[in-house]
Design a protein around this motif. Structure first.
Motif, PDB file in Angstrom:
ATOM      1  N   GLN A 141       1.406  -0.879  -0.353  1.00  0.00           N
ATOM      2  CA  GLN A 141       0.208   0.186   0.099  1.00  0.00           C
ATOM      3  C   GLN A 141       0.704   0.957   0.252  1.00  0.00           C
ATOM      4  OE1 GLN A 141      -1.152   2.655   2.468  1.00  0.00           O
ATOM      5  NE2 GLN A 141      -2.743   2.827   1.508  1.00  0.00           N
ATOM      6  N   GLU A 160     -10.600   4.365  -1.311  1.00  0.00           N
ATOM      7  CA  GLU A 160     -10.736   3.337  -0.308  1.00  0.00           C
ATOM      8  C   GLU A 160      -9.237   2.184  -0.194  1.00  0.00           C
ATOM      9  OE1 GLU A 160     -14.127   1.682   1.104  1.00  0.00           O
ATOM     10  OE2 GLU A 160     -15.855   2.263  -0.453  1.00  0.00           O
ATOM     11  N   LEU A 162      -7.371   1.484   2.061  1.00  0.00           N
ATOM     12  CA  LEU A 162      -7.276   0.739   3.365  1.00  0.00           C
ATOM     13  C   LEU A 162      -8.051  -0.576   3.608  1.00  0.00           C
ATOM     14  CD1 LEU A 162      -6.433   3.943   5.543  1.00  0.00           C
ATOM     15  CD2 LEU A 162      -5.012   3.056   3.789  1.00  0.00           C
ATOM     16  N   SER A 163      -8.921  -0.728   2.575  1.00  0.00           N
ATOM     17  CA  SER A 163      -9.982  -1.813   2.506  1.00  0.00           C
ATOM     18  C   SER A 163      -9.763  -3.254   2.994  1.00  0.00           C
ATOM     19  CB  SER A 163     -11.224  -1.772   1.852  1.00  0.00           C
ATOM     20  OG  SER A 163     -10.753  -1.596   0.023  1.00  0.00           O
ATOM     21  N   ARG A 170      -5.036  -1.253   9.045  1.00  0.00           N
ATOM     22  CA  ARG A 170      -5.480   0.179   8.672  1.00  0.00           C
ATOM     23  C   ARG A 170      -4.874   1.317   9.262  1.00  0.00           C
ATOM     24  NH1 ARG A 170      -9.408  -3.615   7.938  1.00  0.00           N
ATOM     25  NH2 ARG A 170     -11.265  -2.947   9.497  1.00  0.00           N
ATOM     26  N   ARG A 174      -3.566   4.782   8.425  1.00  0.00           N
ATOM     27  CA  ARG A 174      -4.629   5.920   8.397  1.00  0.00           C
ATOM     28  C   ARG A 174      -3.485   7.164   8.752  1.00  0.00           C
ATOM     29  NH1 ARG A 174      -9.154   4.512  12.533  1.00  0.00           N
ATOM     30  NH2 ARG A 174     -10.217   2.445  10.864  1.00  0.00           N
ATOM     31  N   THR A 192     -14.340   6.695   0.912  1.00  0.00           N
ATOM     32  CA  THR A 192     -14.248   5.796   2.207  1.00  0.00           C
ATOM     33  C   THR A 192     -15.213   5.397   2.804  1.00  0.00           C
ATOM     34  OG1 THR A 192     -13.610   4.835   4.463  1.00  0.00           O
ATOM     35  CG2 THR A 192     -13.737   7.128   4.493  1.00  0.00           C
ATOM     36  N   GLU A 197     -12.647   5.784  10.384  1.00  0.00           N
ATOM     37  CA  GLU A 197     -11.539   6.513   8.741  1.00  0.00           C
ATOM     38  C   GLU A 197     -11.402   8.421   8.345  1.00  0.00           C
ATOM     39  OE1 GLU A 197     -10.083   3.485   6.412  1.00  0.00           O
ATOM     40  OE2 GLU A 197     -10.331   5.000   4.522  1.00  0.00           O
TER      41      GLU A 197
END
Length: 338
Positions: A141, A160, A162-163, A170, A174, A192, A197
Motif C-alpha cells: 500500500q 478506499e 485501506l480496505s 488500517r 491512517r 471511504t 476513518e
C-alpha cells in the motif's frame, strides 16, 4: 481558501439510474477531504469523474481553475491509488515508484533521486530493490502511495485504499497517510465508507447519499451537529426518540447513563436534559464496557429501545428485566430538523 477542484452541477447517469445528482462541491487546496457514505451513494463515481475515467452526463469539473470536464486522465496531473494496489509484479519497488516519472520522460538521474526521496517519505527506501510479492499488504500500500506521490500531482485521489488491510494496519496507515499529507502539503481526496476513518483523517468530510451531498464540513463541526437523521445514523447515533413537543432527538450510546431502580425517575434531568424510566431488555459484554439495551417510553408516550454504552464499574445492579432510569445531559442531545 484556494480551490484545488470543483464540481459544478455535475450529474452522472447510467441508463435510468442516477449515480450522481447535480453535485456542486469545492475541494480546498492543501487539505484532506473525504467522500463518505454507504455503497451506491456516488462517492466512487465522483472520484472517477474527477480523475477523468468517467465523463459526466452534465455539469463541469474544474481542477486548479481549469475546465477539465473533457480532459483525459493522463493530462489532469493527478495521482491515484485504488483498492487493489495494481503494482507491477515483475518490477522492483523502485521501478514501480518511478514508472510514472519514466512515462513523463523525467531524466534518469532526477528520476532516481525523486524515487528514493519518495521511498524515504513512506519509510521503504531499504526495500527499493525488492519485488512486490516479498512485501506485506501494508508495504504494498505504501509503494502504491509512493508511486502516486512521486509525480508530484496537483491532486492525490485515494479510492478506499485501506480496505484490504487488517484492522491494526488500517489504523497505522491512517496516521501514515495523514503524516505524508501534512508533510507534503498535498491536496488529497479520499473515498471511504468507514466513518471512523473519515473522522480521524479528514480536514473536510463530505457525507453523500443517493448522489447528493447531505452535509459537508470539518469532523469537529459535523459530528456533534448532524444535519439530518441519515447523517446521524451513519455517524453512529443509534438512539432516536421524541421530546414533549414531538421533535426528534438523537443521542449516542456512550452519552446515556443507566442506573438500577426507578426511584429517581421523577427527579429533574436538568434544563433540556433527558430522564426516562425503563426496563433492561438485554446486556452484552464487550470487555471494557457493556452494551445495555433498555425498553422505555419517550415524552410522547411512544415505545423506544435505547442502546446504552456502560463502563463495567457503572453496571452494578443491572440485570435483564430490572427497572432502570436512563438520563443524558442537555449537551449530549441533538435535536434534528423536521
Amino acid at each position: 481558501m484556494t480551490s484545488a477542484a470543483e464540481f459544478v452541477g455535475v450529474s452522472q447517469k447510467f441508463g435510468d439510474f442516477t449515480a450522481v445528482d447535480d453535485l456542486s462541491l469545492t475541494i480546498a487546496e492543501g487539505r484532506l477531504t473525504t467522500l463518505l457514505g454507504p455503497s451506491g451513494c456516488g462517492k466512487t463515481t465522483s472520484l472517477r469523474m474527477l480523475a477523468g475515467y468517467s465523463r459526466p452526463t452534465a455539469g463541469t469539473i474544474r481542477i486548479a481553475g481549469r475546465d477539465c470536464t473533457r480532459v483525459p486522465p493522463e493530462r489532469r496531473d493527478l495521482g491515484m491509488v485504488f483498492q487493489s494496489y495494481a503494482l507491477f509484479p515483475h518490477m522492483t519497488v523502485a521501478d514501480n515508484v518511478g514508472y510514472g516519472l519514466k512515462l513523463r520522460r523525467v531524466a534518469k538521474e532526477e528520476r532516481r533521486r525523486r524515487v528514493m526521496e519518495t521511498l524515504e517519505l513512506v519509510g521503504l527506501a531499504h526495500l527499493a530493490g525488492n519485488r512486490p510479492k516479498k512485501l506485506s499488504g501494508g508495504q504494498q500500500q505504501r509503494v502504491a502511495l509512493a508511486r502516486a506521490i512521486a509525480i508530484r500531482p496537483k491532486l492525490l485521489l485515494l479510492d478506499e485504499p485501506l480496505s484490504n488491510l487488517d484492522a491494526r494496519l488500517r489504523v497505522q496507515m491512517r496516521a501514515e497517510i495523514r503524516r505524508i499529507q501534512a508533510e507534503t502539503g498535498l491536496t488529497v481526496v479520499l473515498v471511504t465508507h468507514d466513518q471512523d476513518e473519515a473522522l480521524e483523517m479528514s480536514d473536510d468530510m463530505v457525507l453523500m447519499r443517493a448522489g447528493r451531498v447531505m452535509q459537508q464540513g470539518p469532523p469537529r463541526e459535523v459530528f456533534p451537529a448532524p444535519a439530518n437523521r441519515f447523517v446521524a445514523e451513519f455517524l453512529g447515533y443509534e438512539n432516536f426518540l421524541a421530546d414533549a413537543e414531538g421533535r426528534t432527538l438523537t443521542v449516542r450510546p456512550e452519552n446515556l447513563r443507566v442506573a438500577a431502580g426507578a426511584a429517581d425517575a421523577d427527579a429533574p434531568a436538568g434544563p433540556g436534559g433527558l430522564l426516562l424510566r425503563g426496563t433492561v431488555a438485554h446486556i452484552a459484554y464487550r470487555g471494557a464496557d457493556l452494551l445495555v439495551t433498555v425498553d422505555a417510553t419517550d415524552d410522547t408516550g411512544a415505545a423506544v429501545r435505547l442502546l446504552c454504552d456502560v463502563r463495567g464499574g457503572a453496571a452494578e445492579g443491572l440485570s435483564p428485566g430490572g427497572e432502570v432510569t436512563v438520563d443524558a445531559r442537555e449537551g449530549a442531545l441533538v435535536r434534528l430538523p423536521d
